[in-house]
Enzyme design. Structure first.
Site, PDB file in Angstrom:
ATOM      1  N   ASP A   5      40.965  82.564  14.731  1.00  0.00           N
ATOM      2  CA  ASP A   5      40.121  81.779  15.648  1.00  0.00           C
ATOM      3  C   ASP A   5      40.904  81.369  16.888  1.00  0.00           C
ATOM      4  O   ASP A   5      40.376  81.371  18.012  1.00  0.00           O
ATOM      5  CB  ASP A   5      39.588  80.540  14.937  1.00  0.00           C
ATOM      6  CG  ASP A   5      38.555  80.874  13.871  1.00  0.00           C
ATOM      7  OD1 ASP A   5      38.078  82.038  13.851  1.00  0.00           O
ATOM      8  OD2 ASP A   5      38.226  79.987  13.065  1.00  0.00           O
TER       9      ASP A   5
ATOM     10  N   GLU B 160      35.452  90.508  16.750  1.00  0.00           N
ATOM     11  CA  GLU B 160      36.583  90.650  17.670  1.00  0.00           C
ATOM     12  C   GLU B 160      36.220  91.525  18.859  1.00  0.00           C
ATOM     13  O   GLU B 160      37.085  92.080  19.520  1.00  0.00           O
ATOM     14  CB  GLU B 160      37.802  91.244  16.935  1.00  0.00           C
ATOM     15  CG  GLU B 160      37.654  92.679  16.508  1.00  0.00           C
ATOM     16  CD  GLU B 160      37.007  92.878  15.141  1.00  0.00           C
ATOM     17  OE1 GLU B 160      37.207  93.946  14.566  1.00  0.00           O
ATOM     18  OE2 GLU B 160      36.314  91.965  14.652  1.00  0.00           O
TER      19      GLU B 160
ATOM     20  N   ASN C 248      44.156  88.589  10.806  1.00  0.00           N
ATOM     21  CA  ASN C 248      43.491  87.555  10.006  1.00  0.00           C
ATOM     22  C   ASN C 248      44.078  87.490   8.603  1.00  0.00           C
ATOM     23  O   ASN C 248      44.310  86.405   8.048  1.00  0.00           O
ATOM     24  CB  ASN C 248      41.981  87.852   9.921  1.00  0.00           C
ATOM     25  CG  ASN C 248      41.174  86.994  10.878  1.00  0.00           C
ATOM     26  OD1 ASN C 248      41.589  85.906  11.251  1.00  0.00           O
ATOM     27  ND2 ASN C 248      40.019  87.483  11.280  1.00  0.00           N
TER      28      ASN C 248
ATOM     29  N   HIS D 127      42.579  82.817   8.864  1.00  0.00           N
ATOM     30  CA  HIS D 127      41.432  82.778   9.774  1.00  0.00           C
ATOM     31  C   HIS D 127      41.604  81.751  10.889  1.00  0.00           C
ATOM     32  O   HIS D 127      41.071  81.928  11.990  1.00  0.00           O
ATOM     33  CB  HIS D 127      40.146  82.480   8.988  1.00  0.00           C
ATOM     34  CG  HIS D 127      39.711  83.632   8.128  1.00  0.00           C
ATOM     35  ND1 HIS D 127      39.153  84.770   8.646  1.00  0.00           N
ATOM     36  CD2 HIS D 127      39.786  83.814   6.782  1.00  0.00           C
ATOM     37  CE1 HIS D 127      38.864  85.621   7.661  1.00  0.00           C
ATOM     38  NE2 HIS D 127      39.249  85.060   6.521  1.00  0.00           N
TER      39      HIS D 127
ATOM     40  N   ASP E 198      37.847  95.436  22.458  1.00  0.00           N
ATOM     41  CA  ASP E 198      37.978  95.211  21.015  1.00  0.00           C
ATOM     42  C   ASP E 198      39.442  94.921  20.700  1.00  0.00           C
ATOM     43  O   ASP E 198      40.341  95.673  21.107  1.00  0.00           O
ATOM     44  CB  ASP E 198      37.507  96.453  20.243  1.00  0.00           C
ATOM     45  CG  ASP E 198      37.475  96.209  18.748  1.00  0.00           C
ATOM     46  OD1 ASP E 198      36.439  95.720  18.261  1.00  0.00           O
ATOM     47  OD2 ASP E 198      38.487  96.506  18.068  1.00  0.00           O
TER      48      ASP E 198
END
Length: 350
Positions: free
Chosen positions: A247, A273, A238, A243, A230
C-alpha cells in the site's frame, strides 16, 4: 481532476437554471402580453388613449423580444431586454394611473419576475432603482398624470418594499441551497470516482465522466495519449514485505505520478498495481517521453520504508486516441503495448 469530475453536475445545474429563466421569459412574453392585449382592447374606446397605447406597445415589445430570442438563442440578452420592458411598463402604468386609477395593484407581481429573469444581484439593484423612481413619482405628484392619495402612495411603497425583500430572501437562499446541494453532489461524485488508497481517479471515472467529456469537447482533448503502467513484480513485493508495504508503494507511486504529470493530465488506478494515464492534446512521441520520465522517476526515488529502500520499477504501454469514438480501442492498444514491454524484460516503455 476535480474540475473534470464536477463539470457534468455544474453544467446540469446551469441547464436547469437556464430552463427556469426561459419558462419565465415565455410566461411574461406570451401570457402577460395576452392579458395586456385583452385589457388594451377592453379600453380601446376609452377617453384616455394613453392606457391602451401602453398596453399594446408593451405587449408588442414582449412578442418582438421573444421572437428575437427564438431567432438568436441569446437568453441573457433577451432576459435583460424583458426586464427593461417590465420596468418601462410599470413606470408608464403608474404614470398614467391605469383603469380607474388601479395601476398600483398591477405592480406587485413584477419584482418577482425581475428576480426570475435577472438573478439575485441584478434583480435586487433593478428593483431598488424601480422603487426609488416610483417613490419619486408618487411623492412628487407634479411629475405624473395620475392622482394618488398620499396615504395610498405611502402604503404602496411600504408594501412593495416588503415584496422586494421577501423575493430577495427567497431567491438568495434558493441560490445558496442549490450551491450547497451542488457541492454535496460534486463531493459524492469525487468520492465515487476516487480510489481511496492512492486518491487517484478510478475506473468508474472513465465510464461516467471521461467518455462524456470526450464526446462533448473532443477538440479540447484530442489527440489524447493513453498510457498504461503496471508495477513490476508487485505480487512478490507484497509477499516479501507485506500488504502494508505494498500500500505504501502504491501511495508513493501516486505521488510521483502527480509530480510528473501536467495539471490537465489524468491519472487513474484501474487495478491492484495497474494505472492508466490520459494526456490531452498529446501525440504519441511526447507520451513516450512522459512515460520514460515517470519510469526514471520511479528508479531514482525508491520508497523509504523505515530503514529499507524499496526499489520499484514499472512497465508502460503507450497509444493514442485520435477521435471521440476510439478511446476503448486506444486503451486496448496501450494494453497490448504494455504486455509487449513486460514480455521484453519489464522496466521499459513500448
Amino acid at each position: 481532476m476535480q474540475a473534470t469530475l464536477s463539470k457534468d453536475s455544474t453544467q446540469q445545474a446551469g441547464k436547469i437554471d437556464a430552463r427556469r429563466r426561459r419558462y419565465i421569459l415565455f410566461f411574461v412574453s406570451y401570457i402577460t402580453s395576452s392579458v395586456m392585449f385583452f385589457y388594451g382592447f377592453k379600453n380601446f374606446y376609452a377617453e384616455q388613449v394613453l392606457l391602451p397605447a401602453i398596453l399594446f406597445g408593451t405587449a408588442a415589445a414582449f412578442l418582438i423580444n421573444i421572437s428575437y430570442f427564438r431567432w438568436s438563442g441569446n437568453l441573457n440578452l433577451a432576459c435583460n431586454i424583458e426586464a427593461l420592458l417590465v420596468g418601462c411598463f410599470v413606470l408608464s402604468l403608474v404614470y398614467q394611473g391605469g383603469f380607474n386609477n388601479t395601476a398600483l395593484y398591477w405592480v406587485f407581481p413584477f419584482p418577482a419576475i425581475l428576480f426570475g429573469l435577472l438573478g439575485v444581484k441584478k434583480a435586487l439593484f433593478s428593483n431598488g432603482l424601480l422603487l426609488i423612481v416610483l417613490a419619486l413619482m408618487l411623492f412628487v405628484p407634479e411629475l405624473i398624470m395620475a392622482e394618488y392619495k398620499e396615504a395610498e402612495a405611502s402604503r404602496f411603497i411600504a408594501s412593495l418594499l416588503i415584496v422586494i425583500i421577501v423575493c430577495w430572501i427567497n431567491d438568495h437562499y434558493r441560490e445558496r441551497s442549490h450551491e450547497a446541494m451542488e457541492l454535496l453532489q460534486q463531493s459524492k461524485e469525487i468520492q465515487a470516482n476516487t480510489d481511496p488508497l492512492t486518491l487517484l481517479l478510478n475506473r468508474r471515472f472513465i465510464d461516467s465522466s471521461l467518455n462524456f467529456s470526450l464526446q462533448q469537447q473532443a477538440d479540447a482533448l484530442l489527440p489524447m495519449a493513453v498510457i498504461i503502467c503496471d508495477i513490476d513484480h508487485f505480487k512478490q513485493l507484497n509477499d516479501q514485505y507485506g500488504h502494508a508495504a505494498g500500500d505504501a508503494v502504491l501511495r508513493h507511486l501516486a505521488s510521483l505520478f502527480r509530480n510528473n504529470l501536467r495539471q490537465q493530465d489524468i491519472a487513474c488506478r484501474i487495478g491492484g498495481e495497474e494505472f492508466l494515464f490520459f494526456l490531452p492534446k498529446t501525440p504519441v512521441d511526447a507520451a513516450l517521453q512522459v512515460a520514460e520520465k515517470i519510469r526514471h522517476a520511479l528508479l531514482d526515488n525508491p520508497l523509504q520504508l523505515e530503514q529499507l529502500a524499496l526499489p520499484v520499477s514499472a512497465s508502460f504501454g503507450v497509444a493514442s486516441c485520435i477521435n471521440s469514438d476510439s478511446l476503448a480501442a486506444a486503451i486496448e492498444h496501450a494494453d497490448k503495448q504494455l504486455y509487449q514491454a513486460k514480455n521484453s524484460g519489464r522496466n521499459r516503455v513500448c
